[in-house]
Motif scaffolding. Sequence first.
Motif, PDB file in Angstrom:
ATOM      1  N   THR A  20       0.812  -1.218   0.000  1.00  0.00           N
ATOM      2  CA  THR A  20       0.000   0.000   0.000  1.00  0.00           C
ATOM      3  C   THR A  20       0.844   1.265   0.000  1.00  0.00           C
ATOM      4  O   THR A  20       0.335   2.348  -0.278  1.00  0.00           O
ATOM      5  CB  THR A  20      -0.926   0.036   1.223  1.00  0.00           C
ATOM      6  N   HIS A  56       1.973   3.100   2.441  1.00  0.00           N
ATOM      7  CA  HIS A  56       1.286   4.062   3.297  1.00  0.00           C
ATOM      8  C   HIS A  56       1.946   4.093   4.666  1.00  0.00           C
ATOM      9  O   HIS A  56       2.070   3.059   5.325  1.00  0.00           O
ATOM     10  CB  HIS A  56      -0.189   3.664   3.430  1.00  0.00           C
ATOM     11  N   ALA A 113      -2.255  -3.734  -5.402  1.00  0.00           N
ATOM     12  CA  ALA A 113      -2.178  -3.346  -4.003  1.00  0.00           C
ATOM     13  C   ALA A 113      -3.372  -3.966  -3.289  1.00  0.00           C
ATOM     14  O   ALA A 113      -4.384  -4.304  -3.921  1.00  0.00           O
ATOM     15  CB  ALA A 113      -2.187  -1.826  -3.847  1.00  0.00           C
ATOM     16  N   VAL A 135      -2.219   3.317  -1.345  1.00  0.00           N
ATOM     17  CA  VAL A 135      -3.542   3.167  -0.749  1.00  0.00           C
ATOM     18  C   VAL A 135      -3.492   3.605   0.704  1.00  0.00           C
ATOM     19  O   VAL A 135      -2.671   3.107   1.481  1.00  0.00           O
ATOM     20  CB  VAL A 135      -4.020   1.704  -0.815  1.00  0.00           C
ATOM     21  N   ILE A 189      -7.352   6.105  -2.691  1.00  0.00           N
ATOM     22  CA  ILE A 189      -6.241   5.456  -3.375  1.00  0.00           C
ATOM     23  C   ILE A 189      -5.715   6.470  -4.388  1.00  0.00           C
ATOM     24  O   ILE A 189      -6.495   7.174  -5.045  1.00  0.00           O
ATOM     25  CB  ILE A 189      -6.665   4.139  -4.058  1.00  0.00           C
TER      26      ILE A 189
END
Length: 452
Positions: free
Chosen positions: A48, A50, A285, A331, A336
């Motif tokens: 992701t 993130h 993802a 994401v 996203i």
Amino acid sequence: MDRGTKPSRRTVLAGASAMLVAGCFDVDATPEATGADWRMYGRGPGRTRHVPDARLSRDGVDVAWERQVSASSWLPPVVANGVGYCQYANGLFVLDPATGEGPNVGTYGGFGRGGPMAFGSTAAYDDGVLVVPYGDTVGGYAADPERWPDEVSGLGERRARWWTDGDETGTRPVGGVATDVRWGATPVVSGGSVVGVNGFSNTAWAVDTDDGSVHWRYDLRDAVENVSEPLGLVVDESTGTVVVGVRDVSDPGLVAIDVRDGTSKWTDESGDGGDLGPADRNALAAGDGRVYVVDGADSDETVRLRELDAKTGDTSWTRSFERHRHNGVAVGGEAIYHLGTVGDRSSADEFAVAAVDRADGEVHWEERLADEPGFDFGVTVQPPTIAGDCLLVPGGDGLHALDRTNGEHLWTFTELVGTAGGSETERVASTPAVVTDDRIVLGMTIGLYGLE
């Protein structure tokens, strides 16, 4: 879409040997990942990219440290337990991400040339395992930062604890012909397993992080008959689902496998081919029970982003973008972020960034950046990173930061390097922006940087 195709015809292999190994050592298991870790390509098994708790300046960054090298070809760094492992063409930095201090280990031959590394926790060893791809063969290395030699030659066998190709495991290299593996298809670590694919045999597999013993092996052709190659790999840990992107002759498809026992969950063959080129490495993802996939649409100037249910494979929504190239997705939270380039082969590309609502696929905002992916001894197509309220975009002119809520350009970090003709040019941001403890680790042309 076919749910619950026939289970793997391979018998699940016992992992008792790993427990026996663990019982022979009086050590603490390697700590599990923390918020400061970036243990594999994409940060976690869902790729992701993130880092929710990062706090980056909205006014720019300063160079905290830098390490210069004579040749670049950086692979994406990994960070675990306060140690960064950063590989380039001729070496591997094993360093402290806060200070940049640590040895530069010379590497020769095949060591680490198969793609980005990954790091896994172990029960038998307190330093964990550094997973090093060699095409279809993977080595599990001792990761202790204080015991790296001055150089690692060839396969670096003295550092390896085990080798596997998902079919065989041994203390010496195993497997046959090594095939090129796309970055997004390099192994991920989920729990106590290393999960990967073998492009030569068209299989997916999971092995134990301690000793490489095979947990399961799945023939992708049991789900999609005409598989020609695996394109990518992610794990949605909330549902225990491995999702493998494959190419079915010319069109992409998806195969979902249970991460625990290697049985099939569902397949999706509704992908649309087109010419994604190097984008295949960043086209998957997964997180929070959802899977995101990018493929072609009705022309080679359009890409399609889809959200699927990780349990069933049902498509929730679809969004198409006019793009010349897909670069990657990140994401996080409610959105996203899709990064691509616009333009055509006769004119300069520029970045196009879109924030898409995860609930319904609606576009929150879309912005352009006057930059494009850089070329650093080959095409470097790097995906974005979400760091707190910033979206970090690597490009040919350096690293850009956008406000993730509205797409506002916040700052660009770049370094100038002299050319043979006496002028200067910007250094290429040739790795993803790896964020750890509010510090950015970034490979740029012939330098590795720690930014704060």
